[in-house]
Design a protein around this motif. Structure first.
Motif, PDB file in Angstrom:
ATOM      1  N   GLU A  70       0.834  -1.207   0.000  1.00  0.00           N
ATOM      2  CA  GLU A  70       0.000   0.000   0.000  1.00  0.00           C
ATOM      3  C   GLU A  70       0.868   1.257   0.000  1.00  0.00           C
ATOM      4  O   GLU A  70       0.571   2.230  -0.712  1.00  0.00           O
ATOM      5  N   ALA A  71       1.936   1.238   0.783  1.00  0.00           N
ATOM      6  CA  ALA A  71       2.837   2.396   0.832  1.00  0.00           C
ATOM      7  C   ALA A  71       3.507   2.617  -0.516  1.00  0.00           C
ATOM      8  O   ALA A  71       3.680   3.760  -0.964  1.00  0.00           O
ATOM      9  N   THR A  72       3.876   1.535  -1.172  1.00  0.00           N
ATOM     10  CA  THR A  72       4.495   1.634  -2.492  1.00  0.00           C
ATOM     11  C   THR A  72       3.530   2.245  -3.494  1.00  0.00           C
ATOM     12  O   THR A  72       3.907   3.087  -4.319  1.00  0.00           O
ATOM     13  N   ALA A  73       2.277   1.816  -3.435  1.00  0.00           N
ATOM     14  CA  ALA A  73       1.265   2.364  -4.348  1.00  0.00           C
ATOM     15  C   ALA A  73       1.118   3.870  -4.147  1.00  0.00           C
ATOM     16  O   ALA A  73       1.068   4.639  -5.118  1.00  0.00           O
ATOM     17  N   ARG A  74       1.052   4.294  -2.883  1.00  0.00           N
ATOM     18  CA  ARG A  74       0.941   5.739  -2.615  1.00  0.00           C
ATOM     19  C   ARG A  74       2.173   6.477  -3.098  1.00  0.00           C
ATOM     20  O   ARG A  74       2.084   7.601  -3.620  1.00  0.00           O
ATOM     21  N   PHE A  75       3.331   5.870  -2.933  1.00  0.00           N
ATOM     22  CA  PHE A  75       4.602   6.506  -3.262  1.00  0.00           C
ATOM     23  C   PHE A  75       4.697   6.885  -4.733  1.00  0.00           C
ATOM     24  O   PHE A  75       5.306   7.899  -5.091  1.00  0.00           O
ATOM     25  N   ILE A  76       4.089   6.075  -5.620  1.00  0.00           N
ATOM     26  CA  ILE A  76       4.184   6.369  -7.054  1.00  0.00           C
ATOM     27  C   ILE A  76       2.834   6.787  -7.641  1.00  0.00           C
ATOM     28  O   ILE A  76       2.694   6.860  -8.868  1.00  0.00           O
ATOM     29  N   GLY A  77       1.851   7.065  -6.788  1.00  0.00           N
ATOM     30  CA  GLY A  77       0.576   7.573  -7.274  1.00  0.00           C
ATOM     31  C   GLY A  77      -0.310   6.537  -7.927  1.00  0.00           C
ATOM     32  O   GLY A  77      -1.180   6.882  -8.738  1.00  0.00           O
ATOM     33  N   VAL A 164       6.472   0.529 -26.616  1.00  0.00           N
ATOM     34  CA  VAL A 164       7.608   1.440 -26.451  1.00  0.00           C
ATOM     35  C   VAL A 164       8.144   1.219 -25.039  1.00  0.00           C
ATOM     36  O   VAL A 164       7.367   1.162 -24.083  1.00  0.00           O
ATOM     37  N   SER A 165       9.454   1.085 -24.889  1.00  0.00           N
ATOM     38  CA  SER A 165      10.039   0.866 -23.564  1.00  0.00           C
ATOM     39  C   SER A 165      11.265   1.759 -23.408  1.00  0.00           C
ATOM     40  O   SER A 165      12.267   1.596 -24.127  1.00  0.00           O
ATOM     41  N   LEU A 166      11.184   2.709 -22.467  1.00  0.00           N
ATOM     42  CA  LEU A 166      12.200   3.747 -22.351  1.00  0.00           C
ATOM     43  C   LEU A 166      12.592   3.974 -20.898  1.00  0.00           C
ATOM     44  O   LEU A 166      11.777   3.814 -19.987  1.00  0.00           O
ATOM     45  N   GLY A 167      13.837   4.396 -20.694  1.00  0.00           N
ATOM     46  CA  GLY A 167      14.307   4.783 -19.372  1.00  0.00           C
ATOM     47  C   GLY A 167      13.774   6.152 -18.992  1.00  0.00           C
ATOM     48  O   GLY A 167      13.867   7.105 -19.780  1.00  0.00           O
ATOM     49  N   HIS A 168      13.224   6.274 -17.784  1.00  0.00           N
ATOM     50  CA  HIS A 168      12.701   7.567 -17.322  1.00  0.00           C
ATOM     51  C   HIS A 168      13.844   8.536 -17.027  1.00  0.00           C
ATOM     52  O   HIS A 168      13.765   9.727 -17.347  1.00  0.00           O
ATOM     53  N   VAL A 169      14.894   8.030 -16.395  1.00  0.00           N
ATOM     54  CA  VAL A 169      16.123   8.803 -16.176  1.00  0.00           C
ATOM     55  C   VAL A 169      17.292   7.895 -16.527  1.00  0.00           C
ATOM     56  O   VAL A 169      17.341   6.733 -16.100  1.00  0.00           O
ATOM     57  N   GLN A 199      16.268   4.899 -11.931  1.00  0.00           N
ATOM     58  CA  GLN A 199      17.006   6.097 -11.545  1.00  0.00           C
ATOM     59  C   GLN A 199      16.082   7.263 -11.228  1.00  0.00           C
ATOM     60  O   GLN A 199      16.497   8.241 -10.603  1.00  0.00           O
ATOM     61  N   ALA A 200      14.822   7.165 -11.649  1.00  0.00           N
ATOM     62  CA  ALA A 200      13.895   8.269 -11.427  1.00  0.00           C
ATOM     63  C   ALA A 200      13.312   8.245 -10.017  1.00  0.00           C
ATOM     64  O   ALA A 200      13.277   9.274  -9.326  1.00  0.00           O
ATOM     65  N   VAL A 201      12.835   7.089  -9.589  1.00  0.00           N
ATOM     66  CA  VAL A 201      12.104   6.994  -8.325  1.00  0.00           C
ATOM     67  C   VAL A 201      12.920   7.487  -7.126  1.00  0.00           C
ATOM     68  O   VAL A 201      12.371   8.149  -6.242  1.00  0.00           O
ATOM     69  N   PRO A 202      14.232   7.214  -7.044  1.00  0.00           N
ATOM     70  CA  PRO A 202      14.973   7.726  -5.888  1.00  0.00           C
ATOM     71  C   PRO A 202      15.221   9.237  -5.911  1.00  0.00           C
ATOM     72  O   PRO A 202      15.642   9.800  -4.897  1.00  0.00           O
ATOM     73  N   ARG A 203      14.948   9.897  -7.042  1.00  0.00           N
ATOM     74  CA  ARG A 203      15.441  11.270  -7.184  1.00  0.00           C
ATOM     75  C   ARG A 203      14.391  12.302  -7.577  1.00  0.00           C
ATOM     76  O   ARG A 203      14.594  13.493  -7.359  1.00  0.00           O
ATOM     77  N   SER A 219      13.607  -0.658  -8.805  1.00  0.00           N
ATOM     78  CA  SER A 219      14.226  -1.611  -7.889  1.00  0.00           C
ATOM     79  C   SER A 219      14.410  -0.979  -6.517  1.00  0.00           C
ATOM     80  O   SER A 219      14.471   0.239  -6.376  1.00  0.00           O
ATOM     81  N   GLY A 220      14.506  -1.830  -5.490  1.00  0.00           N
ATOM     82  CA  GLY A 220      14.673  -1.352  -4.128  1.00  0.00           C
ATOM     83  C   GLY A 220      16.085  -0.903  -3.803  1.00  0.00           C
ATOM     84  O   GLY A 220      16.292   0.073  -3.082  1.00  0.00           O
ATOM     85  N   HIS A 221      17.076  -1.591  -4.355  1.00  0.00           N
ATOM     86  CA  HIS A 221      18.453  -1.336  -3.904  1.00  0.00           C
ATOM     87  C   HIS A 221      19.011  -0.003  -4.384  1.00  0.00           C
ATOM     88  O   HIS A 221      19.964   0.508  -3.802  1.00  0.00           O
ATOM     89  N   LYS A 222      18.424   0.592  -5.407  1.00  0.00           N
ATOM     90  CA  LYS A 222      18.830   1.944  -5.803  1.00  0.00           C
ATOM     91  C   LYS A 222      18.075   3.002  -5.002  1.00  0.00           C
ATOM     92  O   LYS A 222      18.387   4.191  -5.082  1.00  0.00           O
TER      93      LYS A 222
END
Length: 278
Positions: A70-77, A164-169, A199-203, A219-222
């Motif tokens: 649930e927290a993850t869902a809220r974290f990314i909208g 289409v599959s692209l890197g966000h950052v 790279q986007a989610v942590p920043r 991923s979690g580790h980044k």
């Protein structure tokens, strides 16, 4: 609402000794003491399996595990926790989409669109599917300032492009994709779009609804968490239509030797004992 106190390099990151400058966070982030303490506490005083035990500790751990979803869902909208699939990492999330969506929806003559700056994890799974199905892959160039060229994307997209599959950052250049424009371009010709958000989610703030993408992985580790845990978000109607690609415990509704029926998402994509503490 007050913001959290900033983390102190030495006090909060015990693996970064005084005098160090750790410059490899794009590959993997060091873990703050709070994460280390949470992992230790979970293994030490509250550990149990989830989703299958009938005793109190297992029930408590299951509640905690689903609260993390649930927290993850809220974290990314996300609209619902059921849109969150826990994976071993972003790589597994991309492979899951490749095997469960692309492999069942694409056919010979269809096309996939990637870019020059994609991580290998956002290239190889699509090559594997393309080779098996007879699908072609096209590659977007970069602009002079090292961004994915969305003007070129507008020119290159055709009705044959289904994904289409692209890197966000970018993990190398740090360039940020205009994810919403990319999604609008893809949807304009009927294609689905996956964004690699490692790279986007942590920043930066990420809102999958505002991005209007179809799949999002990270991923979690980044993100200052442990290895071995990651997230695939997908539109609920896509998850509902996707078959599982791994079989085992937890992902089933009913099992018999004659026929097995699968659990609804996200359970059908989480076969076996999960990375509970992660």
């Amino acid at each position: 609402m007050t913001s959290a106190a900033p983390l102190d390099r030495v006090a909060d990151f015990p693996a970064i000794p005084d005098g160090w400058a750790y410059l490899d966070t794009a590959a993997t982030a060091q873990k703050p003491q709070g994460v280390i303490d949470a992992i230790t506490r979970a293994y030490d005083t509250s550990y149990a399996t989830v989703h299958r035990g009938v005793y109190q500790r297992s029930a408590d751990m299951t509640v905690a595990y689903e609260k993390a979803r649930e927290a993850t869902a809220r974290f990314i909208g996300a609209g619902s926790a059921n849109e969150i699939v826990f994976t071993r990492g972003a790589t597994e999330g991309i492979n899951l989409v490749a095997q469960c969506w692309a492999a069942t929806n694409l056919k010979a003559g269809d096309r996939i669109l990637l870019s020059m700056l994609e991580h290998h994890s956002n290239i190889v799974p699509w090559q594997m599917v393309a080779e098996r199905l007879g699908v072609a892959i096209d590659v977007l160039p970069l602009t002079v300032d090292h961004r994915i060229d969305l003007d070129a994307m507008e020119r290159m997209l055709t009705p044959a492009h289904k994904l289409v599959s692209l890197g966000h950052v970018s993990n190398v250049l740090g360039s940020v994709l205009d994810g919403r424009r990319a999604a609008d371009l893809a949807h304009g010709l009927g294609a689905k779009i996956l964004l690699d958000g490692c790279q986007a989610v942590p920043r930066i703030m990420v809102d999958v609804k505002a991005l209007d993408c179809d799949f999002y992985v990270f991923s979690g580790h980044k993100l200052y968490g442990p290895t071995g845990i990651g997230v695939l978000w997908a539109r609920p109607e896509l998850l509902e239509a996707m078959p599982p690609y791994q079989g085992g415990g937890s992902m089933i509704d009913r099992v018999s030797f004659e026929k097995t029926t699968y659990a609804p998402p996200p359970g059908r994509f989480e076969a076996g004992t999960p990375h509970i503490v992660g």
